[in-house]
Enzyme design. Structure first.
Site: not given
Length: 270
Positions: A2-3, A90
């Site tokens: 994620p930017e 996860h």
DNA sequence: AAAACTACCTGAGTGC
DNA sequence: TGCACTCAGGTAGTTT
């Protein structure tokens, strides 16, 4: 992953499902995130989520009692699913909401974070020394010029420094420098004022455009509806080593700066 | 003060 | 198939 555009997209995606909802239960399936998830996270139980905001790449969910801070690290994503949906490997944190939905943090690399903060979150050590938001009023040409003055570090490193401006990650640093016609290796203090002005504009434009398109997708990012974003199709230099520059056809070059890949056009970026 | 480097972690891809 | 290796979107913290 994620930017900033992905983080913003995640926030917008989950907000309709979490805002105004009371938290029934916080399930910590693996506390080994960037920092161990503390038991204080359960303070969130019983609270109504009143606000959902973003500061840099931190997500803040505010309640009357305190704030839940989440970070997606390199590989994290948020999904809202029916609480009975089987957990995936996860899925480290699950927040059950009234009404039967669950907000889940999935993060294979576990560089993400989940913290409970009491008091003003902006006073928290993680947030208090951050630079201006790139899309806010505080990020001006004057600000960047002042930050670059006298610096010998490469301009790319400087715009990725969260004390200078937040939210400029590795992809968009390369993209913005291309748009502004600046060589990523140039010393920040040597970049001319007009170029820094262009760079501010480029950073704002590229981030805004990507948010508009729902975030870039690489590897494991899926937006809240499960559809990948499509911004990658329009990347100008990132991950295009050897391919022709979209402006001048010169092959795009890959170099390493600060142990991260940088992509640029040797002709367009002097 | 600033710059350089380390650490954290899993999974995808490549070459043999 | 399997092994060894490289690379990946972040960033706090430490060292030079």
């Amino acid at each position: 992953m994620p930017e900033l555009p992905e983080v913003e997209t995640a926030l917008r995606g989950v907000s309709p499902y979490v805002l105004g909802k009371r938290v029934r239960e916080v399930i910590v399936r693996d506390k080994r995130l960037r920092w161990p998830v503390l038991d204080t996270i359960h303070e969130l139980e019983g609270c109504r989520i009143e606000t959902g905001t973003r500061r840099a790449k931190y997500l803040l969910f505010g309640t009357a009692k305190g704030t839940l801070l989440l970070h997606l690290g390199m590989s994290g994503n948020l999904r809202v699913l029916p609480a009975e949906t089987p957990f995936k490997k996860h899925d480290h944190l699950a927040i059950t909401l009234e009404g039967g939905k669950q907000l889940r943090l999935h993060d294979p690399r576990r560089f993400g974070a989940a913290l409970w903060i009491e008091g003003d979150p902006m006073d928290h050590p993680l947030l208090k020394d951050l630079g201006p938001e790139p899309l806010g009023d505080g990020f001006t040409a004057e600000h960047l010029q002042a930050a670059c003055k006298g610096k010998t570090a490469a301009i790319k490193q400087v715009i990725m420094d969260a004390h200078v401006v937040v939210g400029v990650g590795n992809i968009y640093a390369s993209e913005a420098l291309f748009m502004a016609g600046i060589n990523p290796r140039q010393a920040a203090g040597k970049v001319t004022k007009p170029k820094l002005g262009k760079l501010v504009k480029a950073i704002r434009e590229v981030l805004a455009a990507s948010i508009e398109m729902g975030g870039t997708t690489l590897r494991d990012f899926l937006n809240e509806s499960g559809e990948p974003g499509y911004f990658k199709l329009t990347l100008r230099v990132y991950d295009r080593a050897g391919e022709p520059c979209r402006v001048c056809k010169t092959p795009i070059k890959r170099i390493v700066q600060g142990q991260r890949s940088t992509f640029f056009c040797p002709t367009c970026q002097k």
